[in-house]
Structure formats: structure tokens, C-alpha cells
Design a protein around this motif. Structure first.
Motif, PDB file in Angstrom:
ATOM      1  N   ASP A 123     -29.885  62.097  10.709  1.00  0.00           N
ATOM      2  CA  ASP A 123     -29.436  62.989   9.648  1.00  0.00           C
ATOM      3  C   ASP A 123     -29.822  64.413  10.043  1.00  0.00           C
ATOM      4  O   ASP A 123     -31.005  64.783  10.001  1.00  0.00           O
ATOM      5  N   LEU A 124     -28.854  65.220  10.431  1.00  0.00           N
ATOM      6  CA  LEU A 124     -29.142  66.550  10.955  1.00  0.00           C
ATOM      7  C   LEU A 124     -29.692  67.503   9.914  1.00  0.00           C
ATOM      8  O   LEU A 124     -30.221  68.565  10.258  1.00  0.00           O
ATOM      9  N   ASP A 129     -35.156  64.370  12.138  1.00  0.00           N
ATOM     10  CA  ASP A 129     -34.036  63.808  12.883  1.00  0.00           C
ATOM     11  C   ASP A 129     -33.388  64.857  13.777  1.00  0.00           C
ATOM     12  O   ASP A 129     -32.968  64.559  14.902  1.00  0.00           O
ATOM     13  N   ARG A 130     -33.297  66.067  13.281  1.00  0.00           N
ATOM     14  CA  ARG A 130     -32.713  67.134  14.099  1.00  0.00           C
ATOM     15  C   ARG A 130     -33.565  67.378  15.342  1.00  0.00           C
ATOM     16  O   ARG A 130     -33.045  67.618  16.434  1.00  0.00           O
ATOM     17  N   LEU A 136     -33.687  65.121  22.835  1.00  0.00           N
ATOM     18  CA  LEU A 136     -32.870  64.313  23.733  1.00  0.00           C
ATOM     19  C   LEU A 136     -31.904  65.188  24.531  1.00  0.00           C
ATOM     20  O   LEU A 136     -31.660  64.934  25.719  1.00  0.00           O
ATOM     21  N   LEU A 137     -31.346  66.224  23.897  1.00  0.00           N
ATOM     22  CA  LEU A 137     -30.478  67.150  24.621  1.00  0.00           C
ATOM     23  C   LEU A 137     -31.256  67.898  25.710  1.00  0.00           C
ATOM     24  O   LEU A 137     -30.756  68.095  26.826  1.00  0.00           O
ATOM     25  N   LEU A 138     -32.476  68.305  25.372  1.00  0.00           N
ATOM     26  CA  LEU A 138     -33.301  69.008  26.347  1.00  0.00           C
ATOM     27  C   LEU A 138     -33.656  68.085  27.512  1.00  0.00           C
ATOM     28  O   LEU A 138     -33.602  68.487  28.681  1.00  0.00           O
ATOM     29  N   ALA A 178     -19.375  70.201  28.039  1.00  0.00           N
ATOM     30  CA  ALA A 178     -20.297  70.214  29.171  1.00  0.00           C
ATOM     31  C   ALA A 178     -21.245  71.410  29.125  1.00  0.00           C
ATOM     32  O   ALA A 178     -22.354  71.361  29.657  1.00  0.00           O
ATOM     33  N   GLU A 179     -20.829  72.489  28.482  1.00  0.00           N
ATOM     34  CA  GLU A 179     -21.659  73.704  28.407  1.00  0.00           C
ATOM     35  C   GLU A 179     -22.540  73.747  27.167  1.00  0.00           C
ATOM     36  O   GLU A 179     -23.368  74.654  27.025  1.00  0.00           O
ATOM     37  N   GLU A 180     -22.382  72.800  26.254  1.00  0.00           N
ATOM     38  CA  GLU A 180     -23.131  72.809  24.994  1.00  0.00           C
ATOM     39  C   GLU A 180     -24.411  72.002  25.130  1.00  0.00           C
ATOM     40  O   GLU A 180     -24.380  70.798  25.368  1.00  0.00           O
ATOM     41  N   TRP A 181     -25.554  72.691  24.965  1.00  0.00           N
ATOM     42  CA  TRP A 181     -26.852  72.014  25.050  1.00  0.00           C
ATOM     43  C   TRP A 181     -27.673  72.220  23.789  1.00  0.00           C
ATOM     44  O   TRP A 181     -28.883  72.074  23.800  1.00  0.00           O
ATOM     45  N   ARG A 182     -27.009  72.581  22.704  1.00  0.00           N
ATOM     46  CA  ARG A 182     -27.668  72.726  21.412  1.00  0.00           C
ATOM     47  C   ARG A 182     -26.918  71.906  20.372  1.00  0.00           C
ATOM     48  O   ARG A 182     -25.770  71.522  20.576  1.00  0.00           O
ATOM     49  N   VAL A 183     -27.579  71.657  19.245  1.00  0.00           N
ATOM     50  CA  VAL A 183     -26.934  70.945  18.145  1.00  0.00           C
ATOM     51  C   VAL A 183     -26.229  71.980  17.282  1.00  0.00           C
ATOM     52  O   VAL A 183     -26.883  72.765  16.597  1.00  0.00           O
TER      53      VAL A 183
END
Length: 279
Positions: A123-124, A129-130, A136-138, A178-183
Motif C-alpha cells: 500500500d503506497l 510499504d512505500r 527494492l528499487l534501489l 527503464a529510466e525510472e528508479w523511483r516510485v
């Protein structure tokens, strides 16, 4: 952990720390206090001592120290590294508070970045949860950098450098850029499977059958304990709602300190393990 620490604001100055923490702690309105705690958890890295300062109080007025479990749970994303989390968990002064923190914020407490493979539903709108999705993205970005530096090709499902598969936001599937590394979303339910780039080496051997059965037995034991903890937590909630059922401390020579008499929870049924004996 170092990347997480560098990506957040720090209260390194004693003066700044005192001003910020005093402002958050002095808010009496619960709604505003939660907003401030969520803001801290989203952008700041705190030390265990700073978290404890928000969880303890000797004042009679309403503040963050009156809700130790809630304050501690909302500030978990501010703690970088397992040692810091363990130190901050000492703020919980009772079994009930420990169970509440584990029950409501287990998504972050159970996150193992050494072995993150699995299914996630987050749940963002909730800072905990965010924080899981951001970590995980990092991790994904760092692993892909090492993967590409070693001369390997992109083996992501959609060629977008991501270890995320079957991504969906509020039930609707999407493809991560591919360029998105943030939520990029502030709310909604984000679900996905996380499959890291790393693969077992060629020399890896499968687990022997007897060892695998031992692992399954340990997993079953943990699942039973989780179910038991939920029943115990519900029992404490019922006792708090009914003053006539207030828990009575007792001392058992075999178990040590425990709460209540006989079985710790009503309704465990016959054959349930006895957690304490009558003193």
C-alpha cells in the motif's frame, strides 16, 4: 545500507535534532502527529537514540510518547540497518507493544535484501510499504549496475533493467520504464514479483531431500507461531477493552516472566502449548 543513508536527510546537529524532534513530539493532535511522523519516515534517517526520544515521555500531556508502538512502527523506515532496528525495538516496553509492531509493520521487518525473491503487495499510502518498494528499487538498480559492469546482457523480462515482474497498480498491469528508479505514485496498491539478476553458480548443488524436509518443518513452526501471536495479540486487545480482564503478571520458574494465568490466550483450545503456569 550506505546508499539508503546517503539518500536521506540526517539530523547531525544537536540543535537541529532538538528543534525537529521537539516540534514533532509536542503536537497533541493525533492526525497532525501522524502526518509529521510519516514525513520523517519518508525523507529522514534517524539514529536509534533519536527514535527513542520520540517514543518516551514523562509528560502528562498527549504526545508521540503516549503511543510507543505506533510511533516506533511509523519511524522504522528511518532506521538504516538491522542493528539500528534492534536497538530501537527496545523502546517497546511490553509484549503487547512488540506484537503490535510486528503485526502492523511486518512488511518492512520481514524484508531480507540478501534474499528478496518473492511476491509483494504494498500500500503506497503507507510509509512502511512505500519504503519496501523504494528499497527494492534501489537494490535492483545496484544489482543491475554490477551485472552490466561484468559484461552480462540485460535478462529482465521486458528489457527494462528491472527485477520486477507481473507489476500491477490497483489491479492494472503496467510496464516500468527503464529510466525510472523511483516510485512515482503517492497512493494505490502496488503488486509485483521480485526476481533478482543473480543466479546460482555452476558449482551449486541442490539441497538434499532430508535437509529440505527440515527447512519445511521450520517454516511450518514459524507459521504456527505467527498464528499464535495473532491470537495472543487479539487476547490483549480484548483485555484492554474489558477492565475486568486486565492481565495479571506472574512468575514461572520454567518460562520466566509472563503475563496472565494458565494459558496466555483464551480460545487456544485443547492441546495448545502452555506459555505460563500458575504462580
Amino acid at each position: 545500507e550506505g546508499m539508503l543513508w546517503r539518500s536521506r536527510f540526517k539530523l547531525t546537529s544537536a540543535r537541529k535534532a532538538s528543534v525537529v524532534l521537539a516540534h514533532v513530539k509536542g503536537v497533541a493532535d493525533e492526525k497532525i502527529r501522524r502526518i509529521l511522523l510519516d514525513a520523517l519516515s519518508r525523507d529522514f534517517a534517524l539514529t536509534p537514540a533519536q527514535v527513542k526520544a520520540l517514543c518516551y515521555t514523562e509528560l502528562g500531556s498527549v504526545n508521540s510518547g503516549k503511543d510507543t508502538a505506533g510511533t516506533l512502527g511509523r519511524l522504522l523506515p528511518c532506521l538504516i540497518g538491522a542493528p539500528c532496528v534492534r536497538q530501537a525495538m527496545s523502546c517497546a516496553t511490553s509484549l503487547h507493544e512488540v506484537l503490535n509492531v510486528e503485526k502492523h509493520w511486518r512488511s518492512l521487518l520481514g524484508l531480507n535484501l540478501e534474499n528478496p525473491t518473492g511476491r509483494y503487495e504494498l500500500d503506497l499510502a503507507e510509509p512502511i510499504d512505500r519504503s519496501v518498494s523504494e528499497r527494492l528499487l534501489l537494490l535492483n538498480r545496484w544489482q543491475f549496475h554490477l551485472w552490466r559492469a561484468s559484461g552480462r546482457i540485460d535478462i529482465s523480462e521486458r528489457g527494462n533493467r528491472k527485477s520486477f515482474r507481473n507489476e500491477a497498480l490497483n489491479g492494472r498491469q503496467f510496464v516500468w520504464s527503464a529510466e525510472e528508479w523511483r516510485v512515482p505514485w503517492d497512493s494505490g496498491t502496488l503488486s509485483f514479483d521480485y526476481v533478482p539478476f543473480w543466479r546460482p553458480p555452476k558449482s551449486a548443488q541442490p539441497i538434499p531431500e532430508e535437509k529440505w524436509q527440515e527447512v519445511l518443518g521450520l517454516i511450518r513452526g514459524v507459521m504456527f507461531k505467527d498464528s499464535l501471536k495473532e491470537q495472543i495479540s487479539q487476547e490483549w486487545d480484548d483485555r484492554e477493552d474489558d477492565p475486568g480482564l486486565a492481565p495479571t503478571p506472574c512468575r514461572s520458574p520454567s518460562v520466566g516472566r509472563s503475563w496472565g494465568r494458565g494459558r496466555l490466550s483464551r480460545g487456544l483450545g485443547a492441546g495448545a502449548p502452555v506459555l505460563s503456569q500458575k504462580s
